[in-house]
Design a protein around this motif. Structure first.
Motif, short mmCIF file in Angstrom:
data_model
loop_
_atom_site.label_atom_id
_atom_site.label_comp_id
_atom_site.label_asym_id
_atom_site.label_seq_id
_atom_site.Cartn_x
_atom_site.Cartn_y
_atom_site.Cartn_z
N LEU A 10 -15.44 -26.28 -19.11
CA LEU A 10 -14.59 -25.46 -19.98
C LEU A 10 -15.43 -24.76 -21.05
CD1 LEU A 10 -11.72 -24.63 -21.00
CD2 LEU A 10 -11.82 -26.66 -22.42
N GLY A 11 -16.35 -25.50 -21.64
CA GLY A 11 -17.23 -24.92 -22.66
C GLY A 11 -18.09 -23.81 -22.11
N SER A 12 -18.56 -23.98 -20.89
CA SER A 12 -19.38 -22.93 -20.27
C SER A 12 -18.57 -21.65 -20.06
CB SER A 12 -19.92 -23.42 -18.93
OG SER A 12 -20.74 -24.54 -19.11
N VAL A 13 -17.34 -21.83 -19.60
CA VAL A 13 -16.48 -20.66 -19.36
C VAL A 13 -16.14 -19.96 -20.68
CG1 VAL A 13 -14.17 -19.96 -18.58
CG2 VAL A 13 -15.53 -21.56 -17.22
N VAL A 14 -15.80 -20.73 -21.70
CA VAL A 14 -15.44 -20.14 -23.00
C VAL A 14 -16.65 -19.46 -23.63
CG1 VAL A 14 -14.67 -20.70 -25.34
CG2 VAL A 14 -13.52 -21.71 -23.38
N THR A 15 -17.83 -20.06 -23.53
CA THR A 15 -19.03 -19.45 -24.09
C THR A 15 -19.36 -18.15 -23.37
OG1 THR A 15 -19.88 -21.62 -24.69
CG2 THR A 15 -21.47 -19.83 -24.61
N THR A 17 -17.24 -16.23 -21.87
CA THR A 17 -16.22 -15.25 -22.27
C THR A 17 -16.54 -14.66 -23.64
OG1 THR A 17 -14.55 -16.46 -21.01
CG2 THR A 17 -13.76 -14.94 -22.70
N GLY A 18 -16.94 -15.52 -24.59
CA GLY A 18 -17.30 -15.03 -25.92
C GLY A 18 -18.51 -14.12 -25.88
N ALA A 19 -19.49 -14.46 -25.05
CA ALA A 19 -20.68 -13.63 -24.94
C ALA A 19 -20.33 -12.27 -24.31
CB ALA A 19 -21.74 -14.33 -24.12
N THR A 20 -19.43 -12.29 -23.34
CA THR A 20 -19.00 -11.04 -22.71
C THR A 20 -18.25 -10.17 -23.71
OG1 THR A 20 -18.84 -12.15 -20.59
CG2 THR A 20 -17.70 -10.06 -20.80
N LEU A 21 -17.37 -10.78 -24.50
CA LEU A 21 -16.66 -10.02 -25.53
C LEU A 21 -17.63 -9.41 -26.52
CD1 LEU A 21 -13.63 -12.33 -26.39
CD2 LEU A 21 -13.54 -10.10 -25.30
N SER A 22 -18.62 -10.19 -26.90
CA SER A 22 -19.60 -9.72 -27.86
C SER A 22 -20.40 -8.56 -27.30
CB SER A 22 -20.53 -10.88 -28.25
OG SER A 22 -21.50 -10.44 -29.15
N VAL A 39 -15.41 -18.00 -30.92
CA VAL A 39 -15.19 -18.33 -29.52
C VAL A 39 -16.46 -18.92 -28.91
CG1 VAL A 39 -14.73 -17.33 -27.23
CG2 VAL A 39 -13.34 -16.66 -29.18
N ILE A 40 -17.60 -18.33 -29.21
CA ILE A 40 -18.88 -18.84 -28.70
C ILE A 40 -19.15 -20.24 -29.26
CG2 ILE A 40 -21.38 -18.50 -28.73
CD1 ILE A 40 -20.81 -15.47 -28.64
N GLY A 41 -18.90 -20.44 -30.55
CA GLY A 41 -19.11 -21.74 -31.15
C GLY A 41 -18.18 -22.80 -30.58
#
Length: 59
Positions: A10-15, A17-22, A39-41
Protein backbone atom coordinates in the motif's frame (compact mmCIF):
# COMPACT_ATOMS: atom_id res chain seq x y z
CA UNK A 1 0.47 -14.00 3.74
CA UNK A 2 3.22 -12.45 5.80
CA UNK A 3 2.32 -9.77 8.30
CA UNK A 4 3.42 -6.34 7.08
CA UNK A 5 3.23 -7.15 3.39
CA UNK A 6 -0.05 -5.29 2.80
CA UNK A 7 1.12 -2.00 4.40
CA UNK A 8 4.36 -2.20 2.43
CA UNK A 9 2.54 -2.69 -0.87
CA UNK A 10 0.00 0.00 0.00
CA UNK A 11 2.82 2.40 0.87
CA UNK A 12 4.54 1.70 -2.43
CA UNK A 13 1.37 2.44 -4.38
CA UNK A 14 0.64 5.64 -2.44
CA UNK A 15 4.24 6.86 -2.77
CA UNK A 16 4.20 6.20 -6.51
CA UNK A 17 0.90 8.06 -6.80
CA UNK A 18 2.29 11.05 -4.90
CA UNK A 19 5.41 11.08 -7.03
CA UNK A 20 3.31 10.95 -10.20
CA UNK A 21 1.15 13.84 -8.97
CA UNK A 22 4.27 15.81 -8.17
CA UNK A 23 5.82 15.13 -11.55
CA UNK A 24 2.66 15.92 -13.53
CA UNK A 25 1.91 19.15 -11.69
CA UNK A 26 5.39 20.65 -11.76
CA UNK A 27 4.43 22.66 -14.84
CA UNK A 28 0.88 23.54 -13.82
CA UNK A 29 1.51 24.40 -10.15
CA UNK A 30 -2.21 24.43 -9.44
CA UNK A 31 -2.07 21.71 -6.77
CA UNK A 32 -0.54 22.61 -3.46
CA UNK A 33 2.94 21.09 -3.07
CA UNK A 34 2.18 20.41 0.59
CA UNK A 35 -0.55 17.94 -0.37
CA UNK A 36 1.81 16.11 -2.71
CA UNK A 37 4.49 15.97 -0.03
CA UNK A 38 1.92 14.71 2.47
CA UNK A 39 0.84 11.89 0.15
CA UNK A 40 4.46 10.87 -0.43
CA UNK A 41 5.19 11.01 3.30
CA UNK A 42 2.09 8.94 4.09
CA UNK A 43 3.24 6.30 1.62
CA UNK A 44 6.79 6.27 2.95
CA UNK A 45 5.50 5.87 6.50
CA UNK A 46 3.52 2.80 5.42
CA UNK A 47 6.58 1.34 3.72
CA UNK A 48 8.69 1.80 6.86
CA UNK A 49 6.05 0.39 9.21
CA UNK A 50 5.36 -2.55 6.91
CA UNK A 51 9.07 -3.28 6.64
CA UNK A 52 9.37 -3.25 10.42
CA UNK A 53 6.54 -5.80 10.65
CA UNK A 54 8.18 -7.95 7.98
CA UNK A 55 11.49 -7.97 9.86
CA UNK A 56 9.92 -8.58 13.29
CA UNK A 57 7.76 -11.50 12.15
CA UNK A 58 10.36 -13.17 9.99
CA UNK A 59 10.09 -16.48 11.87
Amino acid sequence: MREGLIPTILGSVVTATGATLSRNNMKKKNVLPMIEAGVIGFGLAHIVLGAIDLVEHRR
